[in-house]
Write a protein that holds these residues in place. Structure first.
Motif, mmCIF file in Angstrom:
data_model
loop_
_atom_site.group_PDB
_atom_site.id
_atom_site.type_symbol
_atom_site.label_atom_id
_atom_site.label_comp_id
_atom_site.label_asym_id
_atom_site.label_seq_id
_atom_site.Cartn_x
_atom_site.Cartn_y
_atom_site.Cartn_z
ATOM 1 N N GLU A 30 53.217 52.017 69.618
ATOM 2 C CA GLU A 30 54.282 50.757 69.428
ATOM 3 C C GLU A 30 54.590 50.132 68.129
ATOM 4 O OE1 GLU A 30 53.969 45.911 70.567
ATOM 5 O OE2 GLU A 30 52.404 47.225 71.578
ATOM 6 N N ALA A 31 55.985 50.256 67.742
ATOM 7 C CA ALA A 31 56.467 49.612 66.527
ATOM 8 C C ALA A 31 57.107 48.294 66.763
ATOM 9 C CB ALA A 31 57.230 50.598 65.947
ATOM 10 N N ALA A 32 58.211 47.873 66.136
ATOM 11 C CA ALA A 32 58.653 46.466 65.978
ATOM 12 C C ALA A 32 59.120 46.279 67.436
ATOM 13 C CB ALA A 32 59.602 46.719 64.906
ATOM 14 N N GLU A 33 59.670 47.332 68.167
ATOM 15 C CA GLU A 33 60.304 47.017 69.444
ATOM 16 C C GLU A 33 59.554 46.348 70.445
ATOM 17 O OE1 GLU A 33 59.023 51.299 70.606
ATOM 18 O OE2 GLU A 33 58.701 49.742 69.156
ATOM 19 N N GLY A 34 58.186 46.498 70.618
ATOM 20 C CA GLY A 34 57.428 45.673 71.355
ATOM 21 C C GLY A 34 56.864 46.888 72.594
ATOM 22 N N THR A 35 55.877 46.407 73.518
ATOM 23 C CA THR A 35 55.510 47.130 74.284
ATOM 24 C C THR A 35 56.472 47.673 75.435
ATOM 25 O OG1 THR A 35 53.313 46.000 74.099
ATOM 26 C CG2 THR A 35 53.612 47.237 76.065
ATOM 27 N N ASP A 36 57.278 46.906 76.077
ATOM 28 C CA ASP A 36 58.172 47.127 76.992
ATOM 29 C C ASP A 36 59.147 48.306 76.650
ATOM 30 O OD1 ASP A 36 56.744 45.478 78.671
ATOM 31 O OD2 ASP A 36 58.442 43.974 78.733
ATOM 32 N N ALA A 37 59.735 48.177 75.624
ATOM 33 C CA ALA A 37 60.631 48.938 74.867
ATOM 34 C C ALA A 37 59.935 50.316 74.640
ATOM 35 C CB ALA A 37 61.328 48.767 73.725
ATOM 36 N N MET A 38 58.859 50.131 74.273
ATOM 37 C CA MET A 38 57.866 51.635 74.045
ATOM 38 C C MET A 38 57.755 52.460 75.285
ATOM 39 S SD MET A 38 54.205 52.094 72.564
ATOM 40 C CE MET A 38 53.367 51.279 74.117
ATOM 41 N N LEU A 39 57.426 51.441 76.363
ATOM 42 C CA LEU A 39 57.219 52.222 77.488
ATOM 43 C C LEU A 39 58.623 52.543 78.229
ATOM 44 C CD1 LEU A 39 54.885 49.533 79.281
ATOM 45 C CD2 LEU A 39 54.167 51.935 78.530
ATOM 46 N N GLU A 40 59.779 51.947 77.855
ATOM 47 C CA GLU A 40 61.058 52.672 78.450
ATOM 48 C C GLU A 40 61.421 54.049 77.559
ATOM 49 O OE1 GLU A 40 63.723 49.513 77.523
ATOM 50 O OE2 GLU A 40 63.178 48.245 79.063
ATOM 51 N N ARG A 41 60.941 54.072 76.461
ATOM 52 C CA ARG A 41 61.180 55.268 75.708
ATOM 53 C C ARG A 41 60.342 56.318 76.264
ATOM 54 N NH1 ARG A 41 58.987 55.669 70.890
ATOM 55 N NH2 ARG A 41 58.067 53.834 70.553
ATOM 56 N N CYS A 42 58.927 56.012 76.705
ATOM 57 C CA CYS A 42 58.057 57.108 77.586
ATOM 58 C C CYS A 42 58.751 57.556 78.712
ATOM 59 C CB CYS A 42 56.898 56.476 77.865
ATOM 60 S SG CYS A 42 55.733 56.371 76.355
#
Length: 289
Positions: free
Chosen positions: A189-201
């Protein structure tokens, strides 16, 4: 400890986005303590209007302290995410202009520096900044399994790896979460937050060969070492579990007593419906070696 034992008098709640500001208000009101929510326009949900409240805009620092003083709030909680504003587009009130050197200092440094500075500034004005978990401990994720399903042996190995990743990267002020699947670190997780990180995954897994054997991988969330948890405690909610399922993960593990649970019943119900596990773990992890 019970919320009413923290101190007497109304509690001010400076509200960013999400459901947690209202959850804290509900908890305090149920304990018999008065609250006054100060909602940041463009961030706080309209739902705060169900409680005693005042709206402020970014830059209305003077109005913030006048409101706290006018409602007798010496203790306050800062809760809910916010986007760092563009100072060039903010109209400052007189109270902010007097504090301009401090405000300009917030443009430098990482999140931990900024949040710690905000806490010191507010407490320098004679107020006490409390953590949401201090005044409403029932909102914290407890230790143990919260869902019908628990982690498998493979999941436990991924959890251990992810815990070490979060601990290591947290020391560099980088995020509060990591995703690990079958021993591979898929994302941090970086500055984008958890939800955006999971969307990347989720996108990453779509581009790879279809996984076999069902859901695999875990999301782990925990506070960074030295993090100012009074104003930046990690949080999860129903959307976290939905995004985890979309990313093909088997479940979510978080630091027990160090992560806030938004809408407990809905979060656990969502996890069960999606076939995911949710567990609270000891934190910090065991030292290497």
């Amino acid at each position: 400890m019970p919320a009413e034992n923290i101190s007497q008098g109304p509690l001010g709640i400076i509200a960013g986005n999400g459901a947690l500001p209202c959850a804290v208000a509900e908890s305090l009101i149920a304990s018999g303590r008065d609250v006054h929510i100060i909602g940041i326009r463009g961030e706080a949900l309209p739902a705060i209007q169900s409680y005693p409240h005042t709206w402020i805009k970014w830059g209305e620092v003077g109005k913030l302290f006048v409101t706290l003083q006018g409602h007798g709030c010496r203790d306050l909680v800062i809760i809910g995410g916010v986007k760092r504003p563009d100072l060039a587009n903010i109209k400052f009130d007189f109270g902010a202009i007097k504090s301009l050197p401090f405000i300009l200092s917030l443009t430098i440094g990482g999140d931990d520096h900024v949040l710690s500075s905000v806490v010191r500034y507010i407490e320098g004005k004679g107020y006490r900044v409390r953590g949401a978990g201090d005044v409403a401990p029932e909102l914290l994720v407890p230790k143990g399994r919260l869902t019908g399903k628990g982690p498998s042996k493979d999941d436990e190995a991924d959890i251990e790896t992810a815990l070490r990743v979060v601990d290591a990267l947290g020391r560099l002020d980088v995020g509060q979460g990591a995703v690990v699947a079958k021993g591979h670190v898929l994302a941090v997780e970086a500055a984008e937050g958890t939800d955006a990180m999971l969307e990347r995954c989720a996108e990453l897994r779509k581009r790879r060969v279809r996984r076999k054997g069902g859901l695999s991988g875990v999301l782990v969330k925990a506070p960074k070492p030295g993090q100012e948890e009074r104003v930046d405690m990690p949080a999860i909610g129903p959307n976290t579990l939905r995004h985890a399922a979309s990313a093909g993960l088997a479940g979510v593990a978080v630091a027990a007593g160090r992560v806030l649970l938004a809408d407990r019943e809905a979060t656990i119900s969502t996890a069960n419906e999606l076939g995911l596990f949710l567990v609270g773990l000891d934190w910090p992890p065991l030292a290497d070696g």
